[in-house]
Design a protein around this motif. Structure first.
Motif, mmCIF file in Angstrom:
data_model
loop_
_atom_site.group_PDB
_atom_site.id
_atom_site.type_symbol
_atom_site.label_atom_id
_atom_site.label_comp_id
_atom_site.label_asym_id
_atom_site.label_seq_id
_atom_site.Cartn_x
_atom_site.Cartn_y
_atom_site.Cartn_z
ATOM 1 N N LEU A 165 0.714 -1.609 -0.061
ATOM 2 C CA LEU A 165 0.079 -0.133 0.114
ATOM 3 C C LEU A 165 0.920 1.334 -0.441
ATOM 4 O O LEU A 165 0.261 2.568 -0.268
ATOM 5 C CB LEU A 165 -0.443 0.625 1.073
ATOM 6 C CG LEU A 165 -1.580 -1.257 1.422
ATOM 7 C CD1 LEU A 165 -2.483 -1.024 2.849
ATOM 8 C CD2 LEU A 165 -2.786 -0.634 0.501
ATOM 9 N N SER A 166 1.746 1.711 0.944
ATOM 10 C CA SER A 166 2.887 2.841 0.621
ATOM 11 C C SER A 166 3.523 2.693 -0.503
ATOM 12 O O SER A 166 4.072 3.951 -0.644
ATOM 13 C CB SER A 166 3.861 2.100 2.177
ATOM 14 O OG SER A 166 3.827 1.170 2.672
ATOM 15 N N ARG A 167 3.140 1.998 -1.735
ATOM 16 C CA ARG A 167 3.987 2.117 -2.815
ATOM 17 C C ARG A 167 3.514 1.923 -3.783
ATOM 18 O O ARG A 167 4.217 3.003 -5.297
ATOM 19 C CB ARG A 167 5.522 1.126 -2.526
ATOM 20 C CG ARG A 167 7.034 0.877 -1.840
ATOM 21 C CD ARG A 167 7.362 2.862 -1.374
ATOM 22 N NE ARG A 167 7.710 3.174 -2.410
ATOM 23 C CZ ARG A 167 8.884 2.750 -3.210
ATOM 24 N NH1 ARG A 167 9.509 1.434 -2.770
ATOM 25 N NH2 ARG A 167 9.736 2.813 -4.238
ATOM 26 N N LEU A 168 2.533 1.433 -3.467
ATOM 27 C CA LEU A 168 2.522 0.343 -5.695
ATOM 28 C C LEU A 168 0.867 1.725 -5.352
ATOM 29 O O LEU A 168 -0.081 1.787 -4.724
ATOM 30 C CB LEU A 168 2.182 -0.552 -5.545
ATOM 31 C CG LEU A 168 3.411 -1.009 -5.335
ATOM 32 C CD1 LEU A 168 3.706 -2.203 -5.319
ATOM 33 C CD2 LEU A 168 4.141 -1.743 -6.562
ATOM 34 N N GLY A 169 0.584 0.997 -6.617
ATOM 35 C CA GLY A 169 -0.913 2.033 -7.058
ATOM 36 C C GLY A 169 -0.722 3.830 -6.707
ATOM 37 O O GLY A 169 0.162 4.530 -6.223
ATOM 38 N N PRO A 170 -2.261 4.341 -6.990
ATOM 39 C CA PRO A 170 -2.321 5.774 -7.289
ATOM 40 C C PRO A 170 -1.730 6.369 -5.759
ATOM 41 O O PRO A 170 -1.142 7.285 -5.883
ATOM 42 C CB PRO A 170 -3.391 6.430 -7.639
ATOM 43 C CG PRO A 170 -4.242 4.637 -8.767
ATOM 44 C CD PRO A 170 -2.810 3.547 -8.298
ATOM 45 N N VAL A 171 -2.239 5.728 -5.110
ATOM 46 C CA VAL A 171 -2.213 5.947 -3.489
ATOM 47 C C VAL A 171 -1.183 5.988 -2.528
ATOM 48 O O VAL A 171 -0.507 6.965 -2.597
ATOM 49 C CB VAL A 171 -3.279 5.440 -2.850
ATOM 50 C CG1 VAL A 171 -3.254 5.475 -0.778
ATOM 51 C CG2 VAL A 171 -4.960 5.585 -3.418
ATOM 52 N N GLY A 172 -0.471 4.675 -3.624
ATOM 53 C CA GLY A 172 1.335 4.279 -3.137
ATOM 54 C C GLY A 172 1.109 5.699 -3.523
ATOM 55 O O GLY A 172 2.943 5.911 -3.072
ATOM 56 N N LEU A 173 1.628 5.740 -4.792
ATOM 57 C CA LEU A 173 2.383 6.639 -5.108
ATOM 58 C C LEU A 173 1.893 8.294 -4.332
ATOM 59 O O LEU A 173 3.240 9.154 -3.771
ATOM 60 C CB LEU A 173 1.833 6.994 -6.732
ATOM 61 C CG LEU A 173 2.478 6.472 -7.412
ATOM 62 C CD1 LEU A 173 2.257 6.651 -8.888
ATOM 63 C CD2 LEU A 173 3.916 5.635 -7.284
ATOM 64 N N VAL A 174 1.014 8.592 -4.259
ATOM 65 C CA VAL A 174 0.990 10.184 -2.929
ATOM 66 C C VAL A 174 1.094 9.679 -1.702
ATOM 67 O O VAL A 174 2.033 10.689 -1.403
ATOM 68 C CB VAL A 174 -0.335 10.429 -3.304
ATOM 69 C CG1 VAL A 174 -1.041 11.590 -2.445
ATOM 70 C CG2 VAL A 174 -1.271 10.384 -4.664
ATOM 71 N N LEU A 175 1.453 9.224 -1.621
ATOM 72 C CA LEU A 175 1.433 8.568 0.094
ATOM 73 C C LEU A 175 3.376 9.238 0.081
ATOM 74 O O LEU A 175 3.960 9.430 1.405
ATOM 75 C CB LEU A 175 1.530 6.705 0.563
ATOM 76 C CG LEU A 175 0.096 6.637 1.003
ATOM 77 C CD1 LEU A 175 -0.198 5.821 1.670
ATOM 78 C CD2 LEU A 175 -0.296 7.880 2.510
ATOM 79 N N GLN A 176 4.288 8.372 -1.041
ATOM 80 C CA GLN A 176 5.509 8.519 -0.922
ATOM 81 C C GLN A 176 5.903 10.640 -0.717
ATOM 82 O O GLN A 176 7.044 10.379 -0.473
ATOM 83 C CB GLN A 176 6.056 8.004 -2.191
ATOM 84 C CG GLN A 176 5.810 6.785 -1.897
ATOM 85 C CD GLN A 176 6.443 6.217 -3.013
ATOM 86 O OE1 GLN A 176 7.431 6.408 -4.005
ATOM 87 N NE2 GLN A 176 5.839 5.095 -4.260
ATOM 88 N N GLN A 177 4.572 11.115 -1.231
ATOM 89 C CA GLN A 177 5.044 12.804 -1.126
ATOM 90 C C GLN A 177 4.060 12.863 0.151
ATOM 91 O O GLN A 177 4.731 14.448 0.541
ATOM 92 C CB GLN A 177 4.077 13.281 -2.347
ATOM 93 C CG GLN A 177 4.717 12.579 -3.758
ATOM 94 C CD GLN A 177 4.024 13.150 -4.806
ATOM 95 O OE1 GLN A 177 2.889 14.219 -4.210
ATOM 96 N NE2 GLN A 177 4.118 12.440 -5.837
ATOM 97 N N LEU A 178 4.135 11.942 0.705
ATOM 98 C CA LEU A 178 3.822 12.761 2.178
ATOM 99 C C LEU A 178 4.318 12.911 3.491
ATOM 100 O O LEU A 178 5.506 11.839 3.427
ATOM 101 C CB LEU A 178 2.504 11.960 2.838
ATOM 102 C CG LEU A 178 1.068 12.354 2.049
ATOM 103 C CD1 LEU A 178 0.081 11.550 2.647
ATOM 104 C CD2 LEU A 178 0.660 13.481 1.253
ATOM 105 N N PRO A 179 4.217 13.532 4.309
ATOM 106 C CA PRO A 179 5.165 13.664 5.361
ATOM 107 C C PRO A 179 5.066 12.336 6.660
ATOM 108 O O PRO A 179 4.122 11.665 6.180
ATOM 109 C CB PRO A 179 5.423 15.223 5.971
ATOM 110 C CG PRO A 179 3.717 15.800 5.822
ATOM 111 C CD PRO A 179 2.965 14.974 4.344
ATOM 112 N N GLU A 180 6.189 11.615 6.826
ATOM 113 C CA GLU A 180 6.040 10.450 7.520
ATOM 114 C C GLU A 180 4.959 10.794 8.749
ATOM 115 O O GLU A 180 3.611 9.401 8.390
ATOM 116 C CB GLU A 180 7.017 11.009 8.612
ATOM 117 C CG GLU A 180 7.432 8.910 8.938
ATOM 118 C CD GLU A 180 7.371 7.692 9.160
ATOM 119 O OE1 GLU A 180 6.899 8.054 7.155
ATOM 120 O OE2 GLU A 180 6.605 7.332 9.327
ATOM 121 N N GLU A 181 4.547 11.642 9.040
ATOM 122 C CA GLU A 181 3.382 10.806 10.602
ATOM 123 C C GLU A 181 1.876 11.362 9.567
ATOM 124 O O GLU A 181 0.439 10.473 10.249
ATOM 125 C CB GLU A 181 3.253 12.790 11.398
ATOM 126 C CG GLU A 181 2.878 12.180 12.648
ATOM 127 C CD GLU A 181 2.882 13.732 13.630
ATOM 128 O OE1 GLU A 181 2.275 14.558 13.415
ATOM 129 O OE2 GLU A 181 4.076 14.094 14.024
#
Ligand SMILES: C[S@@+](CC[C@H](N)C(=O)[O-])C[C@H]1O[C@@H](n2cnc3c(N)ncnc32)[C@H](O)[C@@H]1O
Length: 276
Positions: free
Chosen positions: A223-239
């Protein structure tokens, strides 16, 4: 946020964070998708010259070359092909790779007896032009066997993250029916028309539902890396990322059973022959 633009540019997507996520997740994805190899390669024999379209990190090319002795994998993603090449070399596998757009690559005529793809043909800007170009590289009567996703409604696992994340990520790219992307081949009648117009005959498109599974521990990395959400998650601050991941994890509860994540891949198995 740059992600919506990223999805409109396949070169940037697959040579950027999208391709990198597939490189980093290669073992996870190959294990997950391994049940799709038998239906893809069924009937392939020794000596066939195979083209693997959108071959990515090479699992299907290596498997095809193991059987036939000759497979060329084509892909636009340099980082994914670099890994594919390394895997072939370290396994002593004869698969070869070319970094190019399958829609426009100048294939030598009559080069392939079999064309295969596992989820690599849904990203063409002009699918009819792409399949006409692939027909030029194929021998008369060459077989093509492709796996593509059916629609989002048939694949709830694949859209679970974006549906659950929508309230917090309003800028997520919209899935536009027929546009290049995971579900571009959802409409079987449209795919049939594209192949027929591009010089392919004996077209068969049938649903194939294959149970897939991965260890529960792999869900968070997925979930943290793949698909549209995974890509957006990589750009968010850690918290923020951690908070959203925890919410997403809850939405996936229906797919978790006895320490495994299980879901069916609702695919089309697309078969055709190059017109003589
Ligand atoms: C969903 S991945 C599938 C990768 C691989 N087939 C597998 O099963 O592991 C889609 C692949 O298609 C490739 N691709 C997208 N557009 C392409 C194009 N026009 N020509 C060649 N490859 C393309 C991407 O770079 C990516 O590797």
């Amino acid at each position: 946020m740059t992600t919506p633009n990223l999805f409109d540019n396949q070169q940037r997507l697959w040579n950027g964070p999208g391709g990198q996520a597939w490189v980093d997740s290669q073992q996870l994805l190959d294990a997950l998708f391994s049940p799709l190899l038998p239906p893809l390669l069924q009937g392939l024999g020794a000596g066939a010259r195979v083209l693997d379209i959108g071959c990515g990190t090479g699992a299907t090319s290596l498997a095809a070359a193991d059987i036939s002795g000759d497979c060329l994998g084509i892909d636009i993603s340099a980082p994914m092909l670099e890994l594919a090449q390394m895997r072939a070399e370290s396994a002593g596998n004869p698969a070869r790779f070319v970094c190019a757009d399958a829609q426009a690559h100048d294939f030598a005529e009559n080069s392939f007896d079999w064309l295969i793809s596992r989820f690599g043909v849904m990203f063409f800007a002009d699918p009819q032009a792409a399949f006409a170009n692939l027909r030029r590289g194929a021998a008369s009567g060459a077989r093509m066997r492709l796996l593509a996703w059916r629609g989002a409604e048939d694949n709830p696992f694949m859209v679970c993250a974006e549906r659950a994340a929508a309230p917090w990520l309003p800028a997520l790219p919209l899935r536009r029916p027929g546009a290049p992307g995971q579900f571009a081949f959802a409409d079987a009648a449209r795919v049939h028309g594209i192949l027929q117009a591009a010089g392919w005959d004996d077209i068969g498109i049938r649903p194939l539902d294959v149970p897939l599974s991965m260890p529960e521990a792999a869900l968070q990395p997925y979930l943290s890396r793949l698909g549209p959400v995974g890509l957006v998650l990589q750009q968010l601050p850690e918290e923020e990322r951690a908070a959203l991941l925890a919410r997403l994890r809850q939405a996936f509860e229906p797919f978790v059973k006895g320490g495994r994540v299980e879901f069916p891949a609702a695919c089309w198995l697309i078969e055709a022959r190059a017109r003589g």
